[in-house]
Design a protein around this motif. Sequence first.
Motif, PDB file in Angstrom:
ATOM      1  N   VAL A 191     -31.912  95.440-127.459  1.00  0.00           N
ATOM      2  CA  VAL A 191     -31.714  96.610-126.611  1.00  0.00           C
ATOM      3  C   VAL A 191     -30.445  96.361-125.837  1.00  0.00           C
ATOM      4  O   VAL A 191     -30.431  95.570-124.902  1.00  0.00           O
TER       5      VAL A 191
ATOM      6  N   VAL B 139     -30.985 101.933-125.533  1.00  0.00           N
ATOM      7  CA  VAL B 139     -30.743 101.373-126.845  1.00  0.00           C
ATOM      8  C   VAL B 139     -29.452 101.978-127.360  1.00  0.00           C
ATOM      9  O   VAL B 139     -29.103 103.113-127.021  1.00  0.00           O
TER      10      VAL B 139
ATOM     11  N   LEU C  20     -27.292 102.910-130.779  1.00  0.00           N
ATOM     12  CA  LEU C  20     -27.314 103.106-132.229  1.00  0.00           C
ATOM     13  C   LEU C  20     -25.887 103.407-132.660  1.00  0.00           C
ATOM     14  O   LEU C  20     -25.407 104.520-132.475  1.00  0.00           O
TER      15      LEU C  20
ATOM     16  N   THR D 275     -36.507  99.284-132.216  1.00  0.00           N
ATOM     17  CA  THR D 275     -35.397  99.411-133.146  1.00  0.00           C
ATOM     18  C   THR D 275     -35.680  98.625-134.424  1.00  0.00           C
ATOM     19  O   THR D 275     -36.533  97.735-134.448  1.00  0.00           O
ATOM     20  N   ASN D 276     -34.940  98.972-135.481  1.00  0.00           N
ATOM     21  CA  ASN D 276     -35.024  98.173-136.702  1.00  0.00           C
ATOM     22  C   ASN D 276     -34.116  96.960-136.578  1.00  0.00           C
ATOM     23  O   ASN D 276     -33.467  96.747-135.550  1.00  0.00           O
TER      24      ASN D 276
ATOM     25  N   ALA E 220     -30.420  97.571-135.684  1.00  0.00           N
ATOM     26  CA  ALA E 220     -30.215  98.544-134.606  1.00  0.00           C
ATOM     27  C   ALA E 220     -29.492  99.793-135.088  1.00  0.00           C
ATOM     28  O   ALA E 220     -28.674 100.367-134.372  1.00  0.00           O
ATOM     29  N   SER E 221     -29.813 100.234-136.297  1.00  0.00           N
ATOM     30  CA  SER E 221     -29.242 101.480-136.815  1.00  0.00           C
ATOM     31  C   SER E 221     -30.176 102.664-136.620  1.00  0.00           C
ATOM     32  O   SER E 221     -29.803 103.808-136.869  1.00  0.00           O
TER      33      SER E 221
ATOM     34  N   VAL F 119     -33.998 103.975-134.193  1.00  0.00           N
ATOM     35  CA  VAL F 119     -34.974 103.673-133.158  1.00  0.00           C
ATOM     36  C   VAL F 119     -36.205 104.545-133.367  1.00  0.00           C
ATOM     37  O   VAL F 119     -36.105 105.696-133.807  1.00  0.00           O
TER      38      VAL F 119
ATOM     39  N   SER G 231     -31.858 108.127-136.180  1.00  0.00           N
ATOM     40  CA  SER G 231     -30.842 107.225-136.709  1.00  0.00           C
ATOM     41  C   SER G 231     -29.571 107.281-135.877  1.00  0.00           C
ATOM     42  O   SER G 231     -29.399 108.146-135.015  1.00  0.00           O
TER      43      SER G 231
ATOM     44  N   PRO H 264     -31.716 103.244-141.643  1.00  0.00           N
ATOM     45  CA  PRO H 264     -31.802 104.408-140.751  1.00  0.00           C
ATOM     46  C   PRO H 264     -32.213 105.706-141.425  1.00  0.00           C
ATOM     47  O   PRO H 264     -32.601 106.652-140.758  1.00  0.00           O
TER      48      PRO H 264
END
Length: 380
Positions: free
Chosen positions: A56, A118, A120, A155-156, A159-160, A162, A175, A199
């Motif tokens: 994050v 966050v 992206l 997030t994945n 971080a692409s 959430v 995304s 994403p």
Amino acid sequence: MNDELTDRLSRQLHDQVDGWHDTPLTLEGVQGRARTIRRRRRAMTSGVVAAAVLAVAVPAGIGLSSRTDSTPDFTNPSPTEAVEEQPSAIGLPYLEGRTLVLPSGEERQLPGRYDGAVVLGDTVLAVAQDRETGEARLVHEDGSEVPLATTTLATNSDASAVAYVRADDHVVVESFDGAVFDLGEQRANLSPVSLVGGPDCSAPGSCAVWVNRGEGGFEVVQNGGPRVEPPPGVKVQDVATDGRVSVVTRAEPIDGGSCSAVFDGVATDADSCTLTYGRFSPDGAHLSAGPADEDGAGASFVAILQADGEEVVRFEPGRGGFVFSSTWEDSTHLLVTTYDYEKGWSVVRLGTDGTREVVLGPRPRGDDVTPAYGVLGPTG
């Protein structure tokens, strides 16, 4: 343990910016309030700085800010006032009072009240919660808002994208390019923990959101495809990139004891009733952990385990102190926020090789429930 620490961090962020008015998040407001100062802290490696993007995080050039007619202007210094910028002491953004410190060492003031954020790609999404009504919302750079059922975001791995839960109990994946994928209405009281995939969630089975249920237990919300069957347990703590799952398998509400396990597919890879497992390191080689019977204001220690559950490092605060939270800075370092009743708050960098270093503090500001530092990242 993970949910409790998240709740503490949420309360902490409230306290640190209490008294400010809720205002929208805009890129123009962010750019108009940048304040760069010299930070006399040691340089971080490029790998550590890059790791902040996977947590994050808030990148240099973009911050959490907002604008009202009564909000004072914070302008960039003139060329004659500019000073050399030094990297932050840690590779993740953190709050110190009402100041957000970025990994670059740049400081940004927060004239609005936000509970988390966050990034992206180049887009910042912030979370705000009304202290009186408890209503939460996701705030975009253009000022648009999405009512939320919970302040928790997941997030994945890169971080692409959430995942969050809207106020209408729909689990949604957003995304970095602004695409929104609605995974459908689910039961109430869900909190996202981990997003696997993305994403792009347009193809069936391309995204799965692991969520904890408020009444206990957890499940996987998918966008179709082969069903992912979660292992047994009462709470999911984290999901590694290779599919291993950190789970609290049993929790006793009376004596506070618990058992944890790491599941590799359907088999148990590691288990313990003396530790509560937390989150995997970014490379999945290590796992954070705390005591199985946490009591009082915080944990009596934090440990780093190997993937098979063997303990390799343990950090115990001084007498009377406690661990408030821990966050992976990168694959080999865990940032531990700790309190000492004589010295106050500190952040300790704990290495998987046993090294330890106080990187922030000690600072006496705040009481034993209001940390002087709030490291922004998944805790556990």
